[in-house]
Design a protein around this motif. Structure first.
Motif, short mmCIF file in Angstrom:
data_model
loop_
_atom_site.label_atom_id
_atom_site.label_comp_id
_atom_site.label_asym_id
_atom_site.label_seq_id
_atom_site.Cartn_x
_atom_site.Cartn_y
_atom_site.Cartn_z
N LYS A 118 -21.46 38.05 -27.49
CA LYS A 118 -22.71 38.45 -26.85
C LYS A 118 -23.77 37.38 -27.12
CE LYS A 118 -23.93 42.57 -27.88
NZ LYS A 118 -24.64 43.60 -28.56
N ASP A 119 -23.82 37.00 -28.38
CA ASP A 119 -24.77 35.97 -28.80
C ASP A 119 -24.46 34.62 -28.13
OD1 ASP A 119 -26.86 35.00 -30.63
OD2 ASP A 119 -25.17 33.87 -31.52
N LYS A 120 -23.17 34.30 -28.07
CA LYS A 120 -22.76 33.03 -27.46
C LYS A 120 -23.14 32.98 -25.99
CE LYS A 120 -20.68 31.17 -31.03
NZ LYS A 120 -21.32 30.03 -31.73
N LEU A 121 -22.99 34.12 -25.31
CA LEU A 121 -23.35 34.17 -23.90
C LEU A 121 -24.84 33.93 -23.72
CD1 LEU A 121 -21.26 37.17 -22.52
CD2 LEU A 121 -21.23 34.83 -21.64
N LYS A 122 -25.62 34.60 -24.58
CA LYS A 122 -27.07 34.48 -24.49
C LYS A 122 -27.49 33.03 -24.67
CE LYS A 122 -29.37 36.96 -27.47
NZ LYS A 122 -29.46 38.25 -28.19
N LYS A 123 -26.83 32.37 -25.61
CA LYS A 123 -27.18 30.98 -25.88
C LYS A 123 -26.43 30.00 -24.99
CE LYS A 123 -28.47 31.85 -30.65
NZ LYS A 123 -27.85 32.16 -31.94
N LYS A 124 -25.73 30.54 -24.01
CA LYS A 124 -24.96 29.72 -23.07
C LYS A 124 -23.95 28.82 -23.77
CE LYS A 124 -28.12 29.84 -19.16
NZ LYS A 124 -28.16 31.30 -19.36
N ARG A 125 -23.26 29.39 -24.72
CA ARG A 125 -22.26 28.61 -25.45
C ARG A 125 -20.83 29.06 -25.17
NH1 ARG A 125 -25.39 28.01 -31.09
NH2 ARG A 125 -26.89 26.45 -30.38
N MET A 126 -20.65 29.61 -23.97
CA MET A 126 -19.30 30.01 -23.57
C MET A 126 -18.88 29.12 -22.40
SD MET A 126 -18.26 32.69 -25.38
CE MET A 126 -16.97 33.52 -24.46
N LYS A 127 -17.61 28.67 -22.47
CA LYS A 127 -17.01 28.05 -21.28
C LYS A 127 -15.91 29.00 -20.84
CE LYS A 127 -17.65 23.12 -21.97
NZ LYS A 127 -17.03 21.97 -22.60
#
Ligand code: ADP
Ligand code: ZN
Ligand code: ZN
Length: 818
Positions: free
Chosen positions: A480-489
């Motif tokens: 959830k946090d990674k998505l918010k920070k745009k850290r998902m590929k």
């Protein structure tokens, strides 16, 4: 004097059927032999003699048997006793049990389909006249039924002829298609024999002075083969000498090296090698072994809780050795999928020919052979390594049963009846033989651990991995946090990509776990929200990109993927959720230089489908393996250092009271695949909910906390193992009818069991294969008699069946449902 036999027929009849026999037949027949008997207007079945007596049936006239099929019993008394227990406990008929217990080749009947075996140069001279006629007929017609054969031979009793043809391997029953295995060949190299003397070798090395690379290879090969004393794979030589395979080829062409192949078909034991001595146990294993032995003095059942890679198998091996010394038989039960060549080889190395394998993917012939070996207590089947159904083999002198991965739900047969649990049945079987039984797991079922805590079972632990390898380091990644920070590929967090990159750089392998196959489970129209559903079941169709198909995972329905929405025509279709196929796709894009493979139901069909992928991983032809829970089953890979769990949440949110327990087991088991050698393994679990208790317990390897917390829930909600339960499922294609029927059924149950009846309820998937389902649950407190409870249910069930409107409703009774 008149003589009769009661016969078990492989169909679900409430009562056994009685046939009349002659005096001489009564002298010859024994309980457990097969007879061919007429049934109904024109059917013929193979039955098992259950009882020989002198009491004529009162309500019908006993027919004569057609034929005696055996000279001696095929099924022994202990087996019949076990069948009886299964039928009683799991609420099914002896006929149901018989059908599950016997390999199909033993159950000839009028519907049996006969085909010719394809054998080159089959020696027809071994066939008797009547056998030859049948064999001939199969030249012209690919299959025959029993009554066709009756016509050909112009007689009624043809089963003995068929039986002989099967024994001569001229024909097979049923259209059994099983894959012929093409063994995988692995390339090896050795120095040509002419360089075996020291002299000739040093001359070679000096000759190669000016070809440094070639010289380097020869040196490396020499070093490798003297270090390991084993054949050297071309692959290893390439790795070790950092040379190209082209140079190796040059050396082969020059006759300096010799290339050869070894077949890696390790399922078939060649019998030529000598057996190895079993390993010396370390102190933890030794302690465990002696504790197990002490515990066996007091109790027949013991639970071994040993963390992944603690060396449980080696402990089993020691116990097996002891039992063999006493001349007794051993049954080693495993979930089907954990029955890998890895383990088979390991045991064959220790015990050689005494090991037999019993597996549903094996042909009837192979299964019949094992059956006969066990029946005759032959030296070839002292140890049976088998999946669920091997509890049905004709053991006469069992000394020990091992149930490895005892927590596995696949030990419970779900459909058809008998819906038995192989672990629990094995406990009963062990008692019948006065044998010992060891249940082993790194993540025991709550049932077994609870039994151990209640002192019903003995209990032994190994808390350390063999060689003191550390348990893997488990890190939770908050997506959830990674998505918010745009850290998902795609579905990969930056952390996972980072770890993967490093692992690959160090030359190690990676396993990625995703609990769903296919590409994406839901296709949804962005314009109108419509998503394609299975016409037979109440589920969305899963998109499989590889075949560009939509498929139902419940009934197998499939259709081509559509270009546009069937409801509104929009082309804006979206994929929701993800499966192994999509992960594989994404990995290939993220790591284009690495080799990626996938292991799920779609890629492992066929007898050796699973084996091939495992071998490829072992031989490091795969860098990254993406897979479903198939990955979790007892595999031992030296070079896997990283495990990624793509999404923990869909497991945790599964609508089942065991979902949390299962998630814990699954994640611990898959984590256990990481870092099984010196270097510590790493596990990343991606989740939307990193504070979930189960995830905390997984990451700290805290089984006991998990147990206590889950047991609390089971107490509060009256679930197993605190209460027993029986699930009753009603099915019909007409919703109204199944609803009315289930309300009637539940009401009748409630009159007796009051609040301990739940439902009727529609399950999450209310319609499967065009049948609507309704579930009713009966919870049974510890102090309530199980036998009486079942009697009451059977009574209600009989009244239910006598109501005309309900007769077409199918009822399934599932005791200890999973
Ligand atoms: P488990 O069944 O508990 O997961 P295994 O029995 O597969 O563990 O053991 C893990 C690894 O350690 C295997 O490769 C096995 O060969 C090795 N091993 C276990 N015990 C010993 C021993 N006593 N000596 C040498 N190697 C061992
Ligand atoms: Zn639409
Ligand atoms: Zn379907």
């Amino acid at each position: 004097m008149q003589y009769f036999i009661d016969v078990i027929i492989p169909i679900p009849l409430q009562k056994l059927f009685t046939y009349s026999i002659t005096a001489s037949e009564s002298g010859f027949l024994k309980v457990g032999m097969r007879v061919a008997v007429p049934f109904g207007k024109s059917k013929i079945y193979t039955g098992i003699v259950y009882k020989i007596h002198e009491n004529a049936p009162t309500v019908y006239e006993a027919k004569d048997i057609q034929q005696i099929l055996d000279d001696s019993p095929l099924v022994n008394e202990i087996q019949l006793q076990l069948w009886q227990w299964i039928a009683g406990y799991y609420m099914c008929t002896l006929g149901d049990v018989m059908r599950a217990a016997l390999p199909s080749a033993f159950i000839l009947e009028s519907e049996t389909v006969i085909t010719k075996n394809i054998v080159e140069n089959f020696d027809e001279s071994i066939l008797k006249d009547d056998e030859f006629l049948v064999f001939e007929a199969l030249h012209h017609q690919s299959t025959l039924k029993i009554h066709d054969i009756s016509n050909i031979l112009d007689k009624k009793n043809v089963l003995p002829v068929i039986k002989r043809l099967i024994e001569k391997e001229a024909i097979s029953v049923e259209e059994e298609v099983y894959e012929k295995y093409k063994p995988k060949l692995v390339r090896y190299v050795k120095l040509h024999a002419k360089y075996s003397s020291e002299e000739s070798l040093s001359k070679l090395l000096s000759d190669l002075q000016r070809a440094q690379k070639q010289r380097q290879i020869v040196m490396t090969l020499f070093m490798l083969s003297s270090k390991t004393k084993k054949p050297v794979k071309v692959k290893d030589l390439v790795n070790e000498s950092a040379a190209s395979s082209a140079i190796i080829k040059t050396l082969i062409d020059k006759g300096i090296l010799e290339e050869y192949h070894i077949q890696t078909d390790r399922v078939v034991y060649s019998g030529s090698e000598e057996t190895e001595a079993t390993k010396l146990l370390n102190e933890y294993q030794k302690t465990a072994l002696s504790e197990i032995k002490t515990s066996f003095k007091k109790q027949n059942v013991t639970l071994l809780h040993g963390v992944t890679s603690s060396g449980k198998t080696e402990v089993y091996v020691k116990l097996i050795e002891d039992v063999l010394k006493d001349g007794k038989q051993v049954l080693y039960l495993l979930p089907e999928i954990a029955l890998t060549a890895q383990l088979i080889t390991r045991l064959q190395n220790y015990f050689g020919e005494q090991v037999s394998i019993f597996h549903s993917k094996y042909s009837t012939h192979e299964r019949v052979e094992v059956w006969n070996n066990v029946l005759h207590n032959s030296a070839k089947a002292k140890i049976v390594l088998g999946a669920r159904s091997s509890i049905f083999l004709p053991f006469s002198d069992l000394g020990l049963i091992i149930v490895d991965e005892e927590h596995e739900q696949s030990f419970k047969q779900f459909d058809p009846a008998p819906r038995y649990h192989a672990r629990d049945t094995a406990v009963v079987l062990a008692n019948m033989h006065q044998a010992k039984i060891l249940l082993g797991s790194a993540t025991p079922s709550l049932e077994s651990y609870f039994n151990a805590k209640q002192n019903k079972y003995g209990f032994v632990e190994i808390t350390r991995r063999y060689n003191n390898v550390l348990m893997p380091d488990i890190e939770l990644v908050d997506i959830k946090d990674k998505l918010k920070k745009k850290r998902m590929k795609g579905h990969f967090s930056d952390r996972l990509i980072e770890e993967m990159t490093e692992t690959l750089k160090a030359g190690h392998q990676i396993i990625l776990f995703q609990n769903r196959r296919g590409f994406s489970p839901i296709v949804e129209c962005k314009t109108c929200g419509h998503s394609p559903q299975c016409p037979n079941c109440d589920v969305s169709l899963t998109y499989h990109q590889y075949r560009n198909q939509l498929r139902c995972h419940y009934c197998g329905y499939n259709a081509a993927m559509m270009q546009d929405c069937q409801a509104c025509g929009s082309q804006d279709l979206d994929n929701k959720g993800f499966g192994t196929e999509q992960i594989e796709e994404e990995v290939k894009l993220l790591f284009p230089d690495n080799k990626v493979a996938r292991m799920d139901l779609d890629t492992t069909r066929g007898k050796y489908g699973y084996e091939k992928i495992i071998t490829a991983l072992e031989q490091q032809e795969i860098d990254i393996l993406v897979g479903t829970q198939m990955l979790t089953k007892g595999l031992d890979f030296r070079n896997v250092k990283l495990v990624g769990i793509m999404n923990a949440d869909n497991m945790l949110n599964f609508p089942d009271f065991r979902a949390h327990e299962r998630s814990y087991q699954l994640m611990q088991q898959v984590s256990g695949r990481a870092g099984r050698t010196e270097e510590r393994g790493k596990v990343l679990i991606q989740t939307y909910n990193p504070h979930h208790n189960i995830l905390q317990q997984v990451s700290t390897n805290n089984y006991v906390d998990m147990f206590i917390e889950q047991m609390n829930e089971r107490f509060n909600f009256k679930y197993p193992p605190v209460f027993k339960q029986i699930k009753i499922t009603l099915k019909h294609k007409d919703y109204i009818r199944v609803e009315t029927a289930s309300i009637w059924y539940a009401k009748s149950l409630r009159q007796i069991f009051k609040d301990n009846v739940l439902g009727p309820e529609s399950p999450p998937i209310a319609r499967i294969r065009n049948q609507f389902h309704k579930n009713i649950l009966v919870k049974i407190p510890k102090q309530q008699s199980l036998v009486k409870t079942k009697e009451a249910i059977i009574k209600i069930n009989n009244s239910f069946q006598s109501i005309k409107d309900f007769r077409s409703v199918k009822v399934i009774l599932n005791v200890d449902n999973f």
